[in-house]
Write an enzyme that holds these catalytic residues in place. Structure first.
Site, PDB file in Angstrom:
ATOM      1  N   THR A 112       1.992  -4.216   0.653  1.00 37.40           N
ATOM      2  CA  THR A 112       2.453  -5.512   2.226  1.00 37.40           C
ATOM      3  C   THR A 112       3.686  -6.378   1.127  1.00 37.40           C
ATOM      4  OG1 THR A 112       0.285  -5.079   3.230  1.00 37.40           O
ATOM      5  CG2 THR A 112       2.354  -7.531   3.609  1.00 37.40           C
ATOM      6  N   PRO A 120       0.376   1.531  -1.493  1.00 34.63           N
ATOM      7  CA  PRO A 120       0.728   0.332  -0.407  1.00 34.63           C
ATOM      8  C   PRO A 120       0.965  -0.216  -0.764  1.00 34.63           C
ATOM      9  CG  PRO A 120      -1.561   1.575  -0.087  1.00 34.63           C
ATOM     10  CD  PRO A 120      -1.130   2.444  -1.396  1.00 34.63           C
ATOM     11  N   HIS A 159      -7.205   1.509   5.951  1.00 29.88           N
ATOM     12  CA  HIS A 159      -7.323   0.750   4.680  1.00 29.88           C
ATOM     13  C   HIS A 159      -8.183   0.268   5.073  1.00 29.88           C
ATOM     14  CE1 HIS A 159      -6.712  -2.517   2.446  1.00 29.88           C
ATOM     15  NE2 HIS A 159      -5.194  -2.899   2.667  1.00 29.88           N
ATOM     16  N   GLY A 160      -9.349   0.781   4.436  1.00 26.43           N
ATOM     17  CA  GLY A 160     -10.634   0.261   4.334  1.00 26.43           C
ATOM     18  C   GLY A 160     -10.964  -0.217   3.105  1.00 26.43           C
ATOM     19  N   ALA A 161     -10.306  -1.095   2.612  1.00 23.42           N
ATOM     20  CA  ALA A 161     -10.686  -1.969   1.190  1.00 23.42           C
ATOM     21  C   ALA A 161     -10.414  -2.878   1.796  1.00 23.42           C
ATOM     22  CB  ALA A 161      -9.950  -1.095   0.763  1.00 23.42           C
ATOM     23  N   HIS A 162     -10.729  -4.396   1.186  1.00 23.77           N
ATOM     24  CA  HIS A 162     -10.205  -5.296   0.444  1.00 23.77           C
ATOM     25  C   HIS A 162     -10.739  -6.204   1.330  1.00 23.77           C
ATOM     26  CE1 HIS A 162      -6.755  -2.826  -2.361  1.00 23.77           C
ATOM     27  NE2 HIS A 162      -7.774  -3.173  -2.609  1.00 23.77           N
ATOM     28  N   TYR A 192     -10.870  -5.406   5.166  1.00 23.49           N
ATOM     29  CA  TYR A 192     -10.261  -5.058   5.831  1.00 23.49           C
ATOM     30  C   TYR A 192     -11.150  -4.502   7.163  1.00 23.49           C
ATOM     31  CZ  TYR A 192      -6.005  -7.279   4.271  1.00 23.49           C
ATOM     32  OH  TYR A 192      -5.346  -7.869   3.790  1.00 23.49           O
ATOM     33  N   GLN A 237       0.278   4.168   5.588  1.00 17.95           N
ATOM     34  CA  GLN A 237      -1.593   3.368   5.478  1.00 17.95           C
ATOM     35  C   GLN A 237      -1.071   2.352   7.187  1.00 17.95           C
ATOM     36  OE1 GLN A 237      -1.586  -0.736   3.903  1.00 17.95           O
ATOM     37  NE2 GLN A 237      -3.364   1.036   2.449  1.00 17.95           N
TER      38      GLN A 237
END
Length: 384
Positions: free
Chosen positions: A35, A33, A175-178, A180, A109
């Site tokens: 953006t 994924p 999206h459970g990373a970075h 967020y 995602q």
């Protein structure tokens, strides 16, 4: 077991089939994924079907869409990120049909940016963002989530998962990373709550567990759910939710029990070990401690493990083959099941096919400026 002799690389092991629930893949390569912000007004852009299908035609077995906003008033990153609800759904259905026509699979995602939400170029700019906790000075721009907020966001995630299932997607990724929203609960410096969603790791994973469980309830037992997670947050590359394999197990096991089928372990360089005393990366440890499938990512095809200062560069076949030799070695010993390709398939949509054929001379170096220029043009026409 396969072997890669000195001076040559075979990625044939990565062209073996993979199955997970209802998912059937012809090989192990997945478009990661990324953006793109090519959806003005949050309506999926006209060229999205061609963009994703092109990567399937080039050798990826599956694509994961860019982060797409769930139906919550303050979930959006910007006005150019697509929704995964409303008027975008018929367009997403067309994307799935085009990807399937090329023989590939597609995951949506699903994204809530929480604290990292844009405030000026987004929906409902007058509304404060929501997060696990308010950090720093309380200026009214962010508020801590109430129990009702948590219920509403869980519902929005699950509704988008149900939409994906109904319109023919092959699975979903949270999206459970970075940094967020789910990650804002995972990481102690961003979660200062004193209720059942803060404090212990058991509490800090509770929000994500509820999201996953409700997604599972509204889809099907064999509909794959993937979770993207990371240790690093934003530009804080040394962050750690888990400092040891035991802490990683405590973090990921409740998520696996709730319904995660595949862990997408986001790292910047796939070959770097995660914990002292082992050369396994984060994807390897995720698979080991949960027994679930995992996906590795991080500069595949872009740089050499021997030149770690040059992130994002690819200087020809020597660098690429050194990188891939290590990738195959790690896959052969069972560290991970899938390999995510990011920037390299922006420059080279057919990268898996080129590498499989040994055509390293045809691979174009990654160039962020050139990619941005092409994407700007693509946003105004068909995406290729």
């Amino acid at each position: 077991m396969s072997s890669v002799a000195e001076g040559e690389v075979s990625i044939e092991p990565l062209f073996t089939p993979f199955e997970c629930g209802s998912l059937r893949l012809s090989n192990r390569f997945v478009m990661s994924p990324m953006t793109r912000e090519m959806s003005p007004g949050n309506l999926l852009g006209d060229g999205a079907a061609a963009y994703y299908a092109r990567r399937i035609a080039g050798g990826c077995a599956m694509v994961v869409t860019e982060g797409s906003a769930i139906a919550h008033p303050v979930s959006h990153a910007s006005s150019r990120v697509p929704n995964f609800y409303g008027d975008s759904l018929p367009r997403w259905k067309g994307v799935a049909e085009e990807v399937h026509a090329k023989g590939g699979a597609i995951f949506a995602q699903l994204w809530h940016t929480g604290l990292y939400r844009g405030r000026e170029d987004t929906l409902n700019p007058q509304e404060p963002s929501i997060a696990a906790s308010v950090l720093g000075e309380d200026d009214g721009s962010v508020r801590a989530m109430t129990t009702r907020d948590i219920e509403d966001v869980v519902d929005a995630y699950a509704a988008s998962a149900a939409h994906a299932y109904e319109i023919g997607f092959d699975g979903v990724e949270i999206h459970g990373a970075h940094g967020y929203l789910p990650d804002q609960f995972f990481w102690p410096p961003m979660n200062k709550r004193t209720d059942n969603y803060g404090g212990s790791i058991e509490n800090r994973v509770r929000f994500a567990v509820e999201v996953i469980a409700e997604m599972r309830r509204r889809t099907a037992p064999d509909f794959p759910i993937m979770l993207r997670f990371s240790q690093w947050k934003g530009a804080k590359y040394d962050a750690q939710v888990a400092r040891t394999p035991q802490e990683l197990e405590a973090w990921l096991t409740p998520l696996a029990d709730a319904g995660v089928d595949i862990f997408d372990a986001s790292t910047r360089r796939f070959w770097l070990p995660e914990f002292e005393g082992s050369d396994m990366n984060l994807a390897g440890w995720a698979k080991k401690v949960t027994g679930k499938a995992s996906m590795t990512v991080g500069s595949v095809g872009l740089e050499s493990p021997l030149e770690v200062s040059k992130i994002g560069e690819m200087n020809g076949a020597d660098v690429s083959t050194a990188n891939l030799r290590r990738l195959v070695e790690m896959f052969d010993r069972g560290d991970f099941d899938l390999v995510a390709l990011g920037r390299i398939v922006l420059t080279n949509p057919d990268w898996p096919s080129l590498v499989r054929a040994g055509r390293f001379d045809a691979i174009r170096p990654y160039d962020a400026a050139a990619v941005a220029e092409r994407l700007e043009c693509a946003a105004q026409s068909a995406i290729v």
